[in-house]
Design an enzyme around this catalytic site. Structure first.
Site, PDB file in Angstrom:
ATOM      1  N   ASP A   1       0.848  -1.200   0.000  1.00 22.07           N
ATOM      2  CA  ASP A   1       0.000   0.000   0.000  1.00 22.07           C
ATOM      3  C   ASP A   1       0.880   1.245   0.000  1.00 22.07           C
ATOM      4  O   ASP A   1       1.545   1.549   0.982  1.00 22.07           O
ATOM      5  CB  ASP A   1      -0.899   0.000   1.241  1.00 22.07           C
ATOM      6  CG  ASP A   1      -1.892   1.150   1.215  1.00 22.07           C
ATOM      7  OD1 ASP A   1      -2.990   0.971   0.671  1.00 22.07           O
ATOM      8  OD2 ASP A   1      -1.559   2.249   1.722  1.00 22.07           O
TER       9      ASP A   1
ATOM     10  N   TYR B   1       3.263   9.724  -0.508  1.00 20.96           N
ATOM     11  CA  TYR B   1       4.377   9.137   0.263  1.00 20.96           C
ATOM     12  C   TYR B   1       5.716   9.301  -0.459  1.00 20.96           C
ATOM     13  O   TYR B   1       6.763   9.070   0.123  1.00 20.96           O
ATOM     14  CB  TYR B   1       4.152   7.635   0.537  1.00 20.96           C
ATOM     15  CG  TYR B   1       2.843   7.274   1.201  1.00 20.96           C
ATOM     16  CD1 TYR B   1       2.030   8.238   1.800  1.00 20.96           C
ATOM     17  CD2 TYR B   1       2.402   5.949   1.228  1.00 20.96           C
ATOM     18  CE1 TYR B   1       0.815   7.892   2.391  1.00 20.96           C
ATOM     19  CE2 TYR B   1       1.198   5.598   1.826  1.00 20.96           C
ATOM     20  CZ  TYR B   1       0.414   6.572   2.393  1.00 20.96           C
ATOM     21  OH  TYR B   1      -0.781   6.218   2.975  1.00 20.96           O
TER      22      TYR B   1
ATOM     23  N   LYS C   1      -2.489   5.966  -4.453  1.00 24.77           N
ATOM     24  CA  LYS C   1      -3.574   6.919  -4.166  1.00 24.77           C
ATOM     25  C   LYS C   1      -3.267   8.277  -4.788  1.00 24.77           C
ATOM     26  O   LYS C   1      -2.106   8.700  -4.812  1.00 24.77           O
ATOM     27  CB  LYS C   1      -3.734   7.109  -2.650  1.00 24.77           C
ATOM     28  CG  LYS C   1      -3.658   5.818  -1.844  1.00 24.77           C
ATOM     29  CD  LYS C   1      -3.892   6.005  -0.371  1.00 24.77           C
ATOM     30  CE  LYS C   1      -3.583   4.729   0.393  1.00 24.77           C
ATOM     31  NZ  LYS C   1      -2.174   4.577   0.802  1.00 24.77           N
TER      32      LYS C   1
ATOM     33  N   HIS D   1      -7.270   9.744  -2.254  1.00 23.91           N
ATOM     34  CA  HIS D   1      -6.657   9.652  -0.921  1.00 23.91           C
ATOM     35  C   HIS D   1      -7.518  10.305   0.159  1.00 23.91           C
ATOM     36  O   HIS D   1      -7.687   9.768   1.255  1.00 23.91           O
ATOM     37  CB  HIS D   1      -5.266  10.300  -0.980  1.00 23.91           C
ATOM     38  CG  HIS D   1      -4.309   9.795   0.049  1.00 23.91           C
ATOM     39  ND1 HIS D   1      -2.949   9.744  -0.173  1.00 23.91           N
ATOM     40  CD2 HIS D   1      -4.487   9.349   1.312  1.00 23.91           C
ATOM     41  CE1 HIS D   1      -2.346   9.262   0.903  1.00 23.91           C
ATOM     42  NE2 HIS D   1      -3.260   9.029   1.826  1.00 23.91           N
TER      43      HIS D   1
HETATM   44  N1  LIG Z   1      -5.226   6.487   3.550  1.00 24.22           N
HETATM   45  C1  LIG Z   1      -4.660   7.193   4.498  1.00 24.22           C
HETATM   46  O1  LIG Z   1      -4.984   8.373   4.698  1.00 24.22           O
HETATM   47  C2  LIG Z   1      -3.613   6.559   5.350  1.00 24.22           C
HETATM   48  C3  LIG Z   1      -3.145   7.211   6.497  1.00 24.22           C
HETATM   49  C4  LIG Z   1      -2.179   6.568   7.275  1.00 24.22           C
HETATM   50  C5  LIG Z   1      -1.733   5.313   6.902  1.00 24.22           C
HETATM   51  N2  LIG Z   1      -2.180   4.714   5.759  1.00 24.22           N
HETATM   52  C6  LIG Z   1      -1.684   3.375   5.314  1.00 24.22           C
HETATM   53  O2  LIG Z   1      -1.756   2.476   6.411  1.00 24.22           O
HETATM   54  C7  LIG Z   1      -0.453   1.921   6.639  1.00 24.22           C
HETATM   55  C8  LIG Z   1      -0.256   1.590   8.105  1.00 24.22           C
HETATM   56  O3  LIG Z   1      -0.510   2.723   8.929  1.00 24.22           O
HETATM   57  P1  LIG Z   1       0.649   3.539   9.674  1.00 24.22           P
HETATM   58  O4  LIG Z   1       1.912   3.359   8.937  1.00 24.22           O
HETATM   59  O5  LIG Z   1       0.148   4.917   9.884  1.00 24.22           O
HETATM   60  O6  LIG Z   1       0.689   2.901  11.106  1.00 24.22           O
HETATM   61  P2  LIG Z   1       0.737   1.432  11.764  1.00 24.22           P
HETATM   62  O7  LIG Z   1       0.954   0.389  10.738  1.00 24.22           O
HETATM   63  O8  LIG Z   1      -0.467   1.356  12.643  1.00 24.22           O
HETATM   64  O9  LIG Z   1       2.000   1.543  12.717  1.00 24.22           O
HETATM   65  C9  LIG Z   1       3.308   1.745  12.235  1.00 24.22           C
HETATM   66  C10 LIG Z   1       4.211   2.053  13.427  1.00 24.22           C
HETATM   67  O10 LIG Z   1       4.169   0.973  14.365  1.00 24.22           O
HETATM   68  C11 LIG Z   1       5.466   0.407  14.522  1.00 24.22           C
HETATM   69  N3  LIG Z   1       5.292  -1.047  14.496  1.00 24.22           N
HETATM   70  C12 LIG Z   1       4.986  -1.818  13.410  1.00 24.22           C
HETATM   71  N4  LIG Z   1       4.889  -3.111  13.760  1.00 24.22           N
HETATM   72  C13 LIG Z   1       5.134  -3.168  15.089  1.00 24.22           C
HETATM   73  C14 LIG Z   1       5.192  -4.236  16.013  1.00 24.22           C
HETATM   74  N5  LIG Z   1       4.978  -5.489  15.624  1.00 24.22           N
HETATM   75  N6  LIG Z   1       5.465  -3.943  17.317  1.00 24.22           N
HETATM   76  C15 LIG Z   1       5.680  -2.673  17.702  1.00 24.22           C
HETATM   77  N7  LIG Z   1       5.639  -1.613  16.865  1.00 24.22           N
HETATM   78  C16 LIG Z   1       5.388  -1.856  15.560  1.00 24.22           C
HETATM   79  C17 LIG Z   1       6.301   0.913  13.367  1.00 24.22           C
HETATM   80  O11 LIG Z   1       7.647   1.099  13.777  1.00 24.22           O
HETATM   81  P3  LIG Z   1       8.965   0.679  12.913  1.00 24.22           P
HETATM   82  O12 LIG Z   1       8.711   1.033  11.488  1.00 24.22           O
HETATM   83  O13 LIG Z   1      10.026   1.528  13.555  1.00 24.22           O
HETATM   84  O14 LIG Z   1       9.197  -0.777  13.135  1.00 24.22           O
HETATM   85  C18 LIG Z   1       5.645   2.258  13.061  1.00 24.22           C
HETATM   86  O15 LIG Z   1       6.156   3.261  13.933  1.00 24.22           O
HETATM   87  C19 LIG Z   1       0.468   3.032   6.128  1.00 24.22           C
HETATM   88  O16 LIG Z   1       1.795   2.594   5.957  1.00 24.22           O
HETATM   89  C20 LIG Z   1      -0.240   3.415   4.862  1.00 24.22           C
HETATM   90  O17 LIG Z   1       0.020   2.456   3.844  1.00 24.22           O
HETATM   91  C21 LIG Z   1      -3.116   5.323   4.990  1.00 24.22           C
END
Ligand SMILES: NC(=O)c1ccc[n+]([C@@H]2O[C@H](COP(=O)([O-])OP(=O)(O)OC[C@H]3O[C@@H](n4cnc5c(N)ncnc54)[C@H](OP(=O)(O)O)[C@@H]3O)[C@@H](O)[C@H]2O)c1
Length: 287
Positions: free
Chosen positions: A50, A55, A80, A113
């Site tokens: 994704d 990004y 997106k 997005h």
């Molecule tokens: N459509 C939208 O508006 C929107 C907005 C936000 C996100 N997204 C999508 O959703 C995806 C995921 O959301 P996100 O990146 O915001 O947050 P997330 O996946 O909820 O969390 C990522 C964070 O958690 C840490 N983490 C990951 N796995 C872990 C584990 N097993 N134990 C402890 N900590 C862990 C990562 O650290 P490290 O990397 O340091 O390991 C990073 O800081 C994004 O990458 C993106 O593709 C979309």
């Protein structure tokens, strides 16, 4: 750890395509680190990535896919539309650029997005109709939206022909976002949960750590498994190889109903939101 791609279920979309329920998110991975992180994810078994124009790392995703030796058809890629390109001609140019950055003739899924209801005279309808073109051309196999509220989805239903295949929304134990999720459920729109572990913010919650201890799993696995059992699509982000592997190992254990209900009970409603309010968000990046 024994993991295989076969263990990741797919979800049927309303247009006949299928999406792996678990993917890898690349938000906030710097462009120069993206190819490496995605290569790690592909090696572990992820087949769904994704990304987004915003990004600035689509190129790294494409590089990793080519370097992996895995067939393009075996990998599901989402991107997106950036907020500055909602006008149809801009959207067409931006989409061409997405395909060029990815080095692919198509994306599996292309999303608006953000709805940006306070910009573009509130017109996300002509933007959606432009995505319909991309689908008709076969250059976006599926099309969908992100951060759309119920009123936005209702407007698309009234004024356009194609129902979004997915709505990607903020959703985690502190923000169940149930009204939007239920609308999707009853209208054939699959829900994708972004920030599925609230960027780590839910992992210290005692309800979650207690379940994790009892099941001998990590808190992140418990939360991601909760999403899977509620039929959401998830793509946790990590640049830590051990966590990328940990987040993939979700299909050899189950939560019982009581655990699911306990996690559902953590919902804080709007107070649990970590990202912008989709009704007000009006950010346009300068690229
Ligand atoms: N459509 C939208 O508006 C929107 C907005 C936000 C996100 N997204 C999508 O959703 C995806 C995921 O959301 P996100 O990146 O915001 O947050 P997330 O996946 O909820 O969390 C990522 C964070 O958690 C840490 N983490 C990951 N796995 C872990 C584990 N097993 N134990 C402890 N900590 C862990 C990562 O650290 P490290 O990397 O340091 O390991 C990073 O800081 C994004 O990458 C993106 O593709 C979309």
């Amino acid at each position: 750890m024994s993991t295989s791609t076969r263990s990741v279920p797919t979800i049927a979309l309303n247009d006949g395509h299928h999406i792996p329920q678990l993917g890898f998110g690349v938000f906030q991975i710097p462009p120069e680190e993206t190819a490496k992180a995605v290569q790690t994810a592909l090696r572990i078994g992820y087949r769904h990535i994704d990304t987004a124009e915003m990004y600035r790392n689509e190129r790294g995703v494409g590089e990793a896919v080519r370097a992996s030796g895995i067939g393009r058809e075996e990998i599901f890629i989402t991107s997106k539309l950036n907020n500055g390109y909602h006008r149809p001609d801009d959207a067409r140019r931006a989409f061409d650029q997405t395909l060029a950055e990815l080095g692919s003739e198509y994306v599996d899924l292309f999303l608006i997005h953000w709805p940006l209801p306070t910009l573009y005279e509130g017109d996300f309808v002509s933007t959606w109709k432009t995505l319909e073109e991309f689908k008709q051309q076969g250059r976006a196999r599926s099309i969908g939206v992100s951060n759309f509220q119920v009123a936005h989805l209702e407007r698309l239903a009234r004024e356009t022909e194609v129902t979004p295949a997915v709505n990607q929304i903020e959703l985690h134990p502190y923000l169940l976002n149930d009204e939007v999720r239920r609308y999707g459920e009853s209208h054939g729109i699959a829900t994708e949960a972004w920030s599925p572990i609230a960027q780590g913010g839910v992992l210290d919650d005692p309800v979650i750590t207690d379940i994790a201890r009892r099941l001998d799993r990590t808190p992140a696995q418990v939360v991601l498994r909760w999403h899977v059992q509620r039929a959401s699509i998830v793509f946790p982000k990590s640049t830590t190889p051990s966590r990328i592997e940990e987040n993939f190992a979700l299909f050899d254990f189950e939560l019982d109903d009581e655990d699911i209900q306990a996690i559902n009970g953590l919902d804080k409603g709007e107070d649990g939101r970590t990202g912008p309010d989709p009704d007000k968000f009006a950010y346009i990046p300068d690229f």
